[in-house]
Write an enzyme that holds these catalytic residues in place. Structure first.
Site, PDB file in Angstrom:
ATOM      1  N   LYS B  76      65.832   3.157  98.303  1.00  0.00           N
ATOM      2  CA  LYS B  76      64.727   4.000  98.765  1.00  0.00           C
ATOM      3  C   LYS B  76      65.284   4.999  99.774  1.00  0.00           C
ATOM      4  CE  LYS B  76      60.063   3.296 100.797  1.00  0.00           C
ATOM      5  NZ  LYS B  76      59.141   2.260 101.328  1.00  0.00           N
ATOM      6  N   SER B 151      54.622   2.357  99.058  1.00  0.00           N
ATOM      7  CA  SER B 151      55.379   3.582  99.188  1.00  0.00           C
ATOM      8  C   SER B 151      56.719   3.556  98.454  1.00  0.00           C
ATOM      9  CB  SER B 151      55.630   3.886 100.668  1.00  0.00           C
ATOM     10  OG  SER B 151      56.451   2.893 101.261  1.00  0.00           O
ATOM     11  N   SER B 175      54.333  -2.166 100.590  1.00  0.00           N
ATOM     12  CA  SER B 175      55.088  -1.101  99.917  1.00  0.00           C
ATOM     13  C   SER B 175      56.207  -1.563  98.996  1.00  0.00           C
ATOM     14  CB  SER B 175      55.663  -0.130 100.953  1.00  0.00           C
ATOM     15  OG  SER B 175      54.647   0.682 101.470  1.00  0.00           O
TER      16      SER B 175
END
Lengths: 95, 486
Positions: B76, B151, B175
């Site tokens: 990420k 997310s 997330s």
């Protein structure tokens, strides 16, 4: 607790966020919705409940007061917008 | 190749059936082919990945036997990667090349992992659909009209589409688990403090935690083995022995006590999602587990408490973006205040601004006690709910999300988006670990079963998840999109 535009403008100034008139009125609507949702908290009796800041109730570890980091100014200033002679440049603060 | 799990690929590397270079080149090719459609990566680090792959092959030839050596991975874009752009999904950091590696990245590098690139995400990890990214939304490989969740939406979509065997995400309110659920993969949020936060761009420091996202619980166990542990550079990381998470995977589940929180099966839960989750629980009963209802009475206060605590911490953490030391800077500032204000106005998107404003307001004079202190008191009650439940049962089970993946653009107002996280957010407030595993479909969209354990129960969660994956094949289903791009 109703939110007014003065609250949003005060928060924007404290947070150093430029905010246009259009944005201000839109944020009043959005933030009011969010705070209405948050206000459900007031329904719970929390008398005598200690606030929880950290999920494991951990305490801060201590270490010896010794220098452990090396100076990497050049490396860290490589990602800065404007530097000169190892200094960060900003608009003149004192006339 | 991309149909295999990380564990299978590691075995193939071990037996020299393929090289890391071949494997890495294969995934890079898949990214090039498919990601114009999915948008799951912000940066692809082709050259570095191939260099790392060659180094891993050489290390193996010299006798390096780490399971992860030579395995391609995606990160990420919230993990600082030295010499590689680290944007956090924000215009503010579009020009930021991190000068150091996050501890997670250091550990993966030492283990011989290959970084394919940095995955798309909601800006500063604030969002549940990946629609808040400066780099555009990510599409769900199961249905291109649906969101991948957020997310860590890019990480989840990339794993589901077979663009990487595994990826890393972070989870502040769901997330990792919610996008894992939406994309039909396995995602683990460890106990707060289990994995170092050093070099992970901070959103809400008392809630943030990094974890693995992969095909299977077994893969997640191997990945957690590498990243878990104490780090002197993160004062909230916990000094506690890291077990071998792969060791207990095969323990039998007879006698396991499962609790179903009544609050996780109430209003707002899609009946088809509920059906899939209850079917999954039946599988556990057939494996010898017993099931009972439990109550987490403060569940409905988790979202309100979170939306005080997380924005408060965010407003403080994000004050570092000042247009002076790194990140976006506005043109021709009149004075210092103008420099701060306009750089931040231009650099941050709307959701980030909302949370900064909420946090600043609730922390400000006259409001602090009514909001912040109150939310922290409620946080203790929420944690106590879980601790009470774990006196009676070993694990809790329920849906990871009240619905399957929703349509892109479906959630127009912020509060309706926030309410999506009803089953995941309390877990972060309590600091306990949670995992989402594939447990069926509604139409063509995956359902995630969420399993929760008490603090530091990761080995048990992985065991419980792995046994489910031995008895079911939901985790082996692949989206048609992955085959079309083969």
């Amino acid at each position: 607790m109703a939110l007014e535009e003065t609250h949003v403008r005060r928060a924007a100034h404290l947070a150093r966020l430029a905010i246009s008139d259009d944005q201000a009125s839109r944020f009043v609507d959005d933030l009011s919705q969010i705070l209405d949702m948050v206000d459900q908290l007031q329904r719970i009796d929390t008398d005598g409940v200690a606030p929880l800041a950290h999920p494991l109730d951990a305490t801060q570890r201590l270490r010896a007061d010794e220098v452990t980091e090396t100076n990497q100014r050049d490396t860290f200033q490589r990602c800065a917008p404007v530097v000169e002679d190892g200094l960060y440049l900003v608009p003149r603060v004192v006339e | 190749m991309h149909d295999k799990t990380l564990t299978q690929l590691a075995a193939a590397l071990q037996k020299s059936e393929l090289s890391s270079r071949e494997l890495t080149a294969h995934y890079l090719q898949r990214i090039e082919k498919a990601d114009a459609t999915l948008n799951s990566f912000i940066s692809v680090t082709t050259e570095q990945a191939l260099t790392q792959a060659d180094a891993a092959d050489q290390a193996r030839a010299r006798g390096k036997t780490n399971l992860l050596n030579g395995i391609p991975l995606a990160l990420k874009d919230i993990f600082c990667t030295q010499g590689i752009k680290t944007s956090c999904g924000s215009k503010m950091l579009d020009n930021f090349v991190a000068p150091y590696n996050a501890t997670v990245v250091e550990k993966l590098n030492e283990a011989g992992g290959i970084t394919l690139g940095k995955t798309n995400m909601d800006e500063f990890a604030m969002g549940s659909s990946n629609e808040n990214s400066h780099y555009g939304p990510v599409k769900n490989p199961w249905d291109l009209s649906a969101v991948p969740g957020g997310s860590s939406g890019g990480s989840a979509a990339a794993v589901a589409a077979g663009l990487t065997p595994a990826a890393f995400g972070t989870d502040t309110g769901g997330s990792i688990r919610q996008p894992a659920s939406f994309c039909g993969i396995t995602g683990l949020k460890p106990t707060y403090g289990r994995v170092s936060r050093y070099g992970i761009i901070a959103y809400a420091s008392s809630l943030d935690q990094a974890g693995p996202m992969a095909r299977t619980a077994e893969d997640c166990a191997h990945l957690l083995n590498v990243i878990a542990g104490h780090d002197a550079r993160d004062s909230t990381s916990v000094a506690r022995v890291v077990p071998d998470y792969a060791e207990a995977l095969n323990a039998p589940l007879s006698g396991l006590k499962i609790g179903l929180p009544v609050e996780y099966f109430g209003d707002g839960l899609d009946p088809d999602v509920e059906k899939a989750v209850r079917e999954a629980v039946k599988v556990y009963e057939s494996l010898g587990a017993s099931v009972r209802e439990v109550s987490l009475p403060h569940t409905h206060y988790a979202i309100p408490a979170y939306y005080v605590i997380a924005p408060a911490e965010a407003s403080s953490n994000l004050s570092r973006y000042d247009g002076v030391r790194f990140g976006h800077r506005c043109e021709n500032p009149e004075d210092l205040i103008d420099l701060y204000k306009r750089s931040r106005d231009e650099g941050f998107g709307n959701e980030v601004k909302r949370r900064i404003l909420i946090g600043t307001h609730t922390l400000s004079e006259g409001f602090f006690d009514a909001y912040y202190k109150k939310a922290q008191q409620v946080r203790r009650l929420i944690r106590q709910d879980f601790l009470n439940a774990f006196k009676d049962v070993d694990v809790l089970m329920g849906p990871a999300s009240p619905t399957t993946a929703f349509e892109l653009g479906a959630k127009k107002d912020p509060v309706s988006m926030y309410l999506q996280d009803i089953y995941t957010i309390a877990v972060n407030l309590a600091g306990i670990p949670g995992i989402s595993v594939p447990a069926g479909f509604v139409g063509n969209r995956p359902v995630g079963l969420q399993i929760l354990g008490t603090h530091f129960a990761e080995a048990q969660l992985l065991n419980v998840a792995h046994q489910f994956q031995q008895a079911t094949d939901w985790h082996q289903k692949r989206p048609a999109f992955a085959e079309e791009t083969a």
